[in-house]
Write an enzyme that holds these catalytic residues in place. Structure first.
Site, PDB file in Angstrom:
ATOM      1  N   CYS A   1       0.809  -1.215   0.000  1.00 25.68           N
ATOM      2  CA  CYS A   1       0.000   0.000   0.000  1.00 25.68           C
ATOM      3  C   CYS A   1       0.845   1.270   0.000  1.00 25.68           C
ATOM      4  CB  CYS A   1      -0.909  -0.019   1.231  1.00 25.68           C
ATOM      5  SG  CYS A   1      -1.823   1.504   1.507  1.00 25.68           S
TER       6      CYS A   1
ATOM      7  N   TYR B   1      -5.407   5.879  -9.215  1.00 22.96           N
ATOM      8  CA  TYR B   1      -6.556   5.037  -8.865  1.00 22.96           C
ATOM      9  C   TYR B   1      -7.790   5.449  -9.663  1.00 22.96           C
ATOM     10  CZ  TYR B   1      -4.092   2.877  -4.975  1.00 22.96           C
ATOM     11  OH  TYR B   1      -3.197   2.150  -4.215  1.00 22.96           O
TER      12      TYR B   1
END
Length: 322
Positions: free
Chosen positions: A45, A176
């Protein structure tokens, strides 16, 4: 990872539901205290990666312990299957969701990393990925190592905040928005934002070693964790493919400079990164096949950025070995 939702219309990143702060004066009920809290991350992440870099640079390893989740989630999200018996050895839980549930049943926003958990109670304290690193830099100072850098210098905060906001909107979050777009127009808009910001950063960094001032700051950390994932996952998996990072001489040199700085590259795990993105995001990659490339050897090649001057740690010193 960090408070993501994938709606039919467009990708949206929500604000952190648990935004308590751990502070020197304990004003939110959570005082800074060595050994009291556990940081839980996924090495995949980018939002968690920021905290790993800050924790290393500031020398907080002994004060803030670390739990690492499996890069592959199941229907209960982040799990501790890398640890003996599938339990975090400090918290004694199998799933990070157990710490969330101990704090608030059925809380909105899902289970995200990074997360800081209160060890005595087993309750989640915060998952506010935007604030955690700033507090490590400014509220945890009594526990910093000797020679720790000032990652959020007061005199530069306005400029740092401005740079970080632009990078967040267009790049950190932009990849994203491109990757999870469900329509051509939405994808093209997000992808243009990504490369517009990369082009602007190229101009900014062509003649200066770091984003703000002449030392490493929080702004560099936040840019690095996206750049280090760019060729491995964002270029192909998220279709941000106008060019590779390694095809941009300025940003590729800048990213290698940071990667080779103690506290940056030693927090990166390309295996975790690729396995998470390519195996978990089945809506984008239905087969779950993980690519062999790209070759990561280039990250350790000479970058030549020393010629621009700069003092990575300011008046401080590099962190010790991991």
């Amino acid at each position: 990872m960090g408070n993501e939702s994938y709606g039919k219309k467009r990708f949206k990143r929500s604000r952190s539901h648990f935004a308590d702060r751990i502070t020197a004066d304990g004003r939110d009920g959570w005082p800074v205290e060595a050994g009291r809290y556990r940081l839980v991350v996924s090495l995949a992440c980018p939002w968690a990666g920021r905290v790993l870099v800050a924790r290393r640079l500031l020398g907080l390893e002994s004060a803030l312990s670390l739990g690492i989740t499996d890069p592959i989630q199941d229907d209960r999200s982040w799990r501790f299957t890398l640890d003996p018996d599938g339990r975090d050895p400090v918290l004694g839980i199998r799933y990070l969701s157990e710490a969330y549930e101990a704090r608030e049943k059925d809380a909105p926003g899902g289970v995200s990393v990074p997360a800081i958990v209160d060890v005595p109670s087993g309750r989640l304290v915060t998952n506010d990925f935007q604030q955690i690193t700033l507090d490590l830099a400014t509220e945890w100072t009594e526990l910093h190592r000797p020679g720790a850098p000032d990652l959020y210098p007061r005199a530069l905060r306005a400029e740092i905040d401005e740079v970080m906001e632009d990078v967040f909107q267009d790049l950190n979050n932009g990849v994203y928005r491109a990757g999870f777009a469900t329509g051509q127009e939405e994808y093209e808009s997000a992808c243009r934002d990504v490369f517009r910001r990369l082009d602007a950063l190229t101009r900014r960094l062509a003649g200066r070693r770091y984003l703000v001032g002449d030392t490493l700051t929080e702004a560099d950390i936040r840019l690095f964790t996206t750049l280090v994932r760019f060729d491995a996952v964002y270029h192909g998996h998220f279709k941000c493919n106008r060019y590779k990072l390694s095809e941009n001489p300025v940003l590729w040199a800048y990213a290698r400079d940071l990667f080779q700085t103690p506290g940056f590259g030693d927090t990166v795990d390309f295996d975790h990164i690729k396995r998470h993105y390519y195996r978990v995001h089945r809506g984008i990659n239905p087969t779950g096949v993980v690519p062999l490339g790209p070759d990561t050897d280039g990250w350790t090649t000479p970058h030549g950025r020393e010629r621009l001057g700069g003092r990575p740690f300011g008046e401080g010193t590099p962190p010790g070995a991991p």
